[in-house]
Write a protein that holds these residues in place. Structure first.
Motif, short mmCIF file in Angstrom:
data_model
loop_
_atom_site.label_atom_id
_atom_site.label_comp_id
_atom_site.label_asym_id
_atom_site.label_seq_id
_atom_site.Cartn_x
_atom_site.Cartn_y
_atom_site.Cartn_z
N SER A 107 0.32 -0.78 0.00
CA SER A 107 -0.05 -0.50 0.16
C SER A 107 1.22 1.06 -0.15
O SER A 107 0.38 2.33 -0.31
N ILE A 108 1.74 1.03 0.83
CA ILE A 108 2.76 2.97 0.31
C ILE A 108 4.03 3.11 -0.31
O ILE A 108 3.32 3.78 -1.05
N SER A 109 3.61 1.41 -0.63
CA SER A 109 5.25 1.25 -2.04
C SER A 109 3.58 1.74 -3.45
O SER A 109 4.28 2.02 -4.90
N GLY A 110 2.75 2.10 -3.49
CA GLY A 110 1.58 2.09 -4.25
C GLY A 110 1.60 0.76 -6.05
O GLY A 110 0.82 0.74 -6.20
N ASP A 161 -4.91 3.64 0.56
CA ASP A 161 -5.06 5.54 -0.05
C ASP A 161 -4.62 6.01 1.57
O ASP A 161 -4.37 6.90 2.09
N LYS A 166 -1.02 5.09 3.58
CA LYS A 166 -0.03 5.73 3.31
C LYS A 166 0.03 7.05 4.14
O LYS A 166 0.66 7.15 4.43
N LYS A 167 -0.97 7.54 3.96
CA LYS A 167 -1.41 8.82 4.40
C LYS A 167 -1.05 8.70 5.64
O LYS A 167 -0.15 9.57 6.66
N TYR A 204 0.48 6.56 6.93
CA TYR A 204 2.47 5.86 7.05
C TYR A 204 3.27 7.26 7.24
O TYR A 204 3.87 8.04 7.75
N ASP A 205 3.14 7.77 5.81
CA ASP A 205 3.43 9.51 5.89
C ASP A 205 3.16 10.42 7.35
O ASP A 205 4.09 10.81 6.85
#
Length: 70
Positions: free
Chosen positions: A34-37, A45, A48-49, A51-52
């Protein structure tokens, strides 16, 4: 002279991966995808949000601690 074909892998913070694992209840492999896309959708999504956000906060805390100790 030959070029090196060494692939550089992105490493993820294991503490943040563990927190996301506990929050979402999905595998750490799915979280990394998920983080890598690699995976698309609403949940990736959000992952990833999150994690960032967690990574930014962690860097800010480390920077603050370094400044206090110097």
């Amino acid at each position: 002279m030959e070029k090196s074909n060494t692939k550089i892998y992105k490493t993820f913070d294991s503490y943040i991966l563990e927190a996301l694992f506990l929050k979402y209840g999905v595998s750490k492999y799915y979280i990394r995808q998920s983080i890598s896309g690699t995976v698309k959708g609403i949940t990736p999504d959000h992952i990833k949000k999150d994690y960032d956000t967690m990574e930014k906060i962690r860097k800010d805390i480390v920077t603050m601690l370094i400044e206090k100790t110097l």
